[in-house]
Design a protein around this motif. Structure first.
Motif, PDB file in Angstrom:
ATOM      1  N   TYR A 140       0.836  -1.202   0.000  1.00 30.13           N
ATOM      2  CA  TYR A 140       0.000   0.000   0.000  1.00 30.13           C
ATOM      3  C   TYR A 140       0.873   1.255   0.000  1.00 30.13           C
ATOM      4  O   TYR A 140       0.617   2.200  -0.750  1.00 30.13           O
ATOM      5  N   GLU A 141       1.918   1.256   0.820  1.00 29.56           N
ATOM      6  CA  GLU A 141       2.823   2.412   0.857  1.00 29.56           C
ATOM      7  C   GLU A 141       3.532   2.612  -0.476  1.00 29.56           C
ATOM      8  O   GLU A 141       3.674   3.750  -0.941  1.00 29.56           O
ATOM      9  N   LYS A 142       3.975   1.534  -1.124  1.00 25.04           N
ATOM     10  CA  LYS A 142       4.619   1.663  -2.429  1.00 25.04           C
ATOM     11  C   LYS A 142       3.648   2.237  -3.459  1.00 25.04           C
ATOM     12  O   LYS A 142       4.020   3.084  -4.273  1.00 25.04           O
ATOM     13  N   LEU A 143       2.391   1.769  -3.410  1.00 25.88           N
ATOM     14  CA  LEU A 143       1.385   2.305  -4.326  1.00 25.88           C
ATOM     15  C   LEU A 143       1.176   3.794  -4.070  1.00 25.88           C
ATOM     16  O   LEU A 143       1.129   4.596  -5.002  1.00 25.88           O
ATOM     17  N   PHE A 144       1.032   4.157  -2.795  1.00 27.79           N
ATOM     18  CA  PHE A 144       0.809   5.552  -2.436  1.00 27.79           C
ATOM     19  C   PHE A 144       1.956   6.429  -2.931  1.00 27.79           C
ATOM     20  O   PHE A 144       1.739   7.434  -3.617  1.00 27.79           O
ATOM     21  N   TYR A 145       3.183   6.043  -2.599  1.00 29.59           N
ATOM     22  CA  TYR A 145       4.326   6.857  -3.030  1.00 29.59           C
ATOM     23  C   TYR A 145       4.524   6.792  -4.541  1.00 29.59           C
ATOM     24  O   TYR A 145       5.030   7.741  -5.146  1.00 29.59           O
ATOM     25  N   GLY A 146       4.080   5.684  -5.170  1.00 34.93           N
ATOM     26  CA  GLY A 146       4.156   5.555  -6.618  1.00 34.93           C
ATOM     27  C   GLY A 146       3.205   6.498  -7.350  1.00 34.93           C
ATOM     28  O   GLY A 146       3.363   6.742  -8.543  1.00 34.93           O
ATOM     29  N   CYS A 147       2.224   7.042  -6.623  1.00 31.86           N
ATOM     30  CA  CYS A 147       1.323   8.044  -7.211  1.00 31.86           C
ATOM     31  C   CYS A 147       2.003   9.413  -7.276  1.00 31.86           C
ATOM     32  O   CYS A 147       1.511  10.322  -7.953  1.00 31.86           O
ATOM     33  N   ASN A 148       3.102   9.571  -6.556  1.00 29.44           N
ATOM     34  CA  ASN A 148       3.907  10.800  -6.566  1.00 29.44           C
ATOM     35  C   ASN A 148       3.110  12.040  -6.178  1.00 29.44           C
ATOM     36  O   ASN A 148       3.333  13.129  -6.700  1.00 29.44           O
ATOM     37  N   LEU A 149       2.199  11.870  -5.231  1.00 25.91           N
ATOM     38  CA  LEU A 149       1.389  12.995  -4.760  1.00 25.91           C
ATOM     39  C   LEU A 149       2.206  13.999  -3.955  1.00 25.91           C
ATOM     40  O   LEU A 149       1.855  15.173  -3.898  1.00 25.91           O
ATOM     41  N   LEU A 150       3.275  13.518  -3.337  1.00 25.03           N
ATOM     42  CA  LEU A 150       4.092  14.374  -2.474  1.00 25.03           C
ATOM     43  C   LEU A 150       5.379  14.821  -3.170  1.00 25.03           C
ATOM     44  O   LEU A 150       6.292  15.314  -2.518  1.00 25.03           O
ATOM     45  N   LEU A 151       5.417  14.675  -4.485  1.00 23.56           N
ATOM     46  CA  LEU A 151       6.613  14.995  -5.257  1.00 23.56           C
ATOM     47  C   LEU A 151       6.900  16.497  -5.214  1.00 23.56           C
ATOM     48  O   LEU A 151       6.021  17.314  -5.465  1.00 23.56           O
ATOM     49  N   LYS A 152       8.116  16.835  -4.854  1.00 24.14           N
ATOM     50  CA  LYS A 152       8.526  18.240  -4.828  1.00 24.14           C
ATOM     51  C   LYS A 152       9.118  18.623  -6.180  1.00 24.14           C
ATOM     52  O   LYS A 152       9.556  17.775  -6.955  1.00 24.14           O
ATOM     53  N   GLU A 153       9.138  19.921  -6.426  1.00 28.88           N
ATOM     54  CA  GLU A 153       9.693  20.428  -7.678  1.00 28.88           C
ATOM     55  C   GLU A 153      11.131  19.950  -7.839  1.00 28.88           C
ATOM     56  O   GLU A 153      11.908  19.940  -6.881  1.00 28.88           O
ATOM     57  N   ASN A 154      11.484  19.537  -9.027  1.00 30.50           N
ATOM     58  CA  ASN A 154      12.814  19.053  -9.394  1.00 30.50           C
ATOM     59  C   ASN A 154      13.150  17.686  -8.815  1.00 30.50           C
ATOM     60  O   ASN A 154      14.289  17.246  -8.933  1.00 30.50           O
ATOM     61  N   GLU A 155      12.201  17.016  -8.177  1.00 34.23           N
ATOM     62  CA  GLU A 155      12.433  15.654  -7.705  1.00 34.23           C
ATOM     63  C   GLU A 155      12.078  14.668  -8.804  1.00 34.23           C
ATOM     64  O   GLU A 155      11.146  14.896  -9.574  1.00 34.23           O
ATOM     65  N   GLN A 156      12.797  13.587  -8.852  1.00 32.80           N
ATOM     66  CA  GLN A 156      12.493  12.519  -9.795  1.00 32.80           C
ATOM     67  C   GLN A 156      11.291  11.730  -9.276  1.00 32.80           C
ATOM     68  O   GLN A 156      11.213  11.448  -8.081  1.00 32.80           O
ATOM     69  N   PRO A 157      10.354  11.392 -10.141  1.00 37.13           N
ATOM     70  CA  PRO A 157       9.214  10.597  -9.679  1.00 37.13           C
ATOM     71  C   PRO A 157       9.661   9.209  -9.210  1.00 37.13           C
ATOM     72  O   PRO A 157      10.615   8.642  -9.746  1.00 37.13           O
ATOM     73  N   TYR A 158       8.975   8.718  -8.225  1.00 36.46           N
ATOM     74  CA  TYR A 158       9.229   7.378  -7.702  1.00 36.46           C
ATOM     75  C   TYR A 158       8.503   6.378  -8.587  1.00 36.46           C
ATOM     76  O   TYR A 158       7.307   6.504  -8.835  1.00 36.46           O
ATOM     77  N   ARG A 159       9.223   5.416  -9.102  1.00 43.14           N
ATOM     78  CA  ARG A 159       8.667   4.350  -9.936  1.00 43.14           C
ATOM     79  C   ARG A 159       8.937   3.020  -9.230  1.00 43.14           C
ATOM     80  O   ARG A 159      10.025   2.470  -9.339  1.00 43.14           O
ATOM     81  N   PRO A 160       7.941   2.522  -8.491  1.00 42.46           N
ATOM     82  CA  PRO A 160       8.184   1.286  -7.754  1.00 42.46           C
ATOM     83  C   PRO A 160       8.446   0.103  -8.676  1.00 42.46           C
ATOM     84  O   PRO A 160       7.894   0.024  -9.775  1.00 42.46           O
ATOM     85  N   VAL A 161       9.280  -0.781  -8.209  1.00 44.27           N
ATOM     86  CA  VAL A 161       9.545  -2.042  -8.901  1.00 44.27           C
ATOM     87  C   VAL A 161       8.823  -3.120  -8.103  1.00 44.27           C
ATOM     88  O   VAL A 161       8.957  -3.177  -6.876  1.00 44.27           O
ATOM     89  N   TRP A 162       8.081  -3.942  -8.805  1.00 45.00           N
ATOM     90  CA  TRP A 162       7.244  -4.948  -8.141  1.00 45.00           C
ATOM     91  C   TRP A 162       7.807  -6.333  -8.374  1.00 45.00           C
ATOM     92  O   TRP A 162       8.038  -6.729  -9.518  1.00 45.00           O
ATOM     93  N   ASN A 163       8.009  -7.068  -7.299  1.00 45.47           N
ATOM     94  CA  ASN A 163       8.443  -8.454  -7.464  1.00 45.47           C
ATOM     95  C   ASN A 163       7.209  -9.342  -7.623  1.00 45.47           C
ATOM     96  O   ASN A 163       6.071  -8.887  -7.462  1.00 45.47           O
ATOM     97  N   LEU A 164       7.438 -10.602  -7.933  1.00 44.28           N
ATOM     98  CA  LEU A 164       6.335 -11.525  -8.208  1.00 44.28           C
ATOM     99  C   LEU A 164       5.412 -11.674  -6.993  1.00 44.28           C
ATOM    100  O   LEU A 164       4.188 -11.685  -7.132  1.00 44.28           O
TER     101      LEU A 164
END
Length: 164
Positions: free
Chosen positions: A119-143
């Protein structure tokens, strides 16, 4: 008899469950939930027009910009790059349905560390808290994580079907 809070704004949610359409009413408040009918099931209609007419007849405020959620999400779970917004919208909506109809949803299990991490990875993967000039978080999902997400989505769809 439906109990409608006339001071509350409701939002139209369109579910497509295995090619069947259901239009329901969601609200946000201290607790988010869905409008229920006299049987304790989701108040639903087969068309948008019928749902809007019901809202007009009952006299409650309805935002008709619909949220669309579909059982087709199960086809996208095994993709390497999950759409975090899409999955999280489904997850949160299933949670609200479960609370409304008093069902147990595995996505709400606070004791399961894997579910909480996903759930936390999904939340942060939405990049709602992304600050200016920050790279978006792209979660990697294992099987294992992808399988858990599919399990949570299947459970949510079962709860939705039960509530309709």
């Amino acid at each position: 008899m439906t109990c409608v809070d006339l001071q509350q704004t409701y939002y139209l949610v369109h579910f497509q469950l295995f090619k069947n359409d259901y239009y329901t009413f969601w609200y946000t408040d201290e607790f988010d939930g869905f409008l229920l009918d006299g049987r304790g099931m989701l108040q639903s209609f087969p068309t948008k027009d019928a749902a809007v007419l019901f809202a007009e007849e009952e006299g409650f405020l309805l935002d008709t910009d619909e949220l669309f959620l579909s059982s087709a999400i199960l086809r996208n779970i095994n993709c390497r790059n999950l759409d975090c917004n899409l999955v999280l919208n489904h997850w949160n909506t299933f949670s609200d349905i479960a609370h409304s109809i008093h069902a147990v949803f595995i996505g709400d299990n606070r004791d399961n560390e894997m579910i909480q991490q996903i759930y936390e990875k999904l939340f942060y993967g939405c990049n709602l808290l992304l600050k200016e000039n920050e790279q978006p978080y792209r979660p990697v999902w294992n099987l294992t994580e992808r399988r858990w997400i599919a399990r949570v989505m299947r459970d949510g769809l079962k709860i939705l079907a039960k509530g309709l």
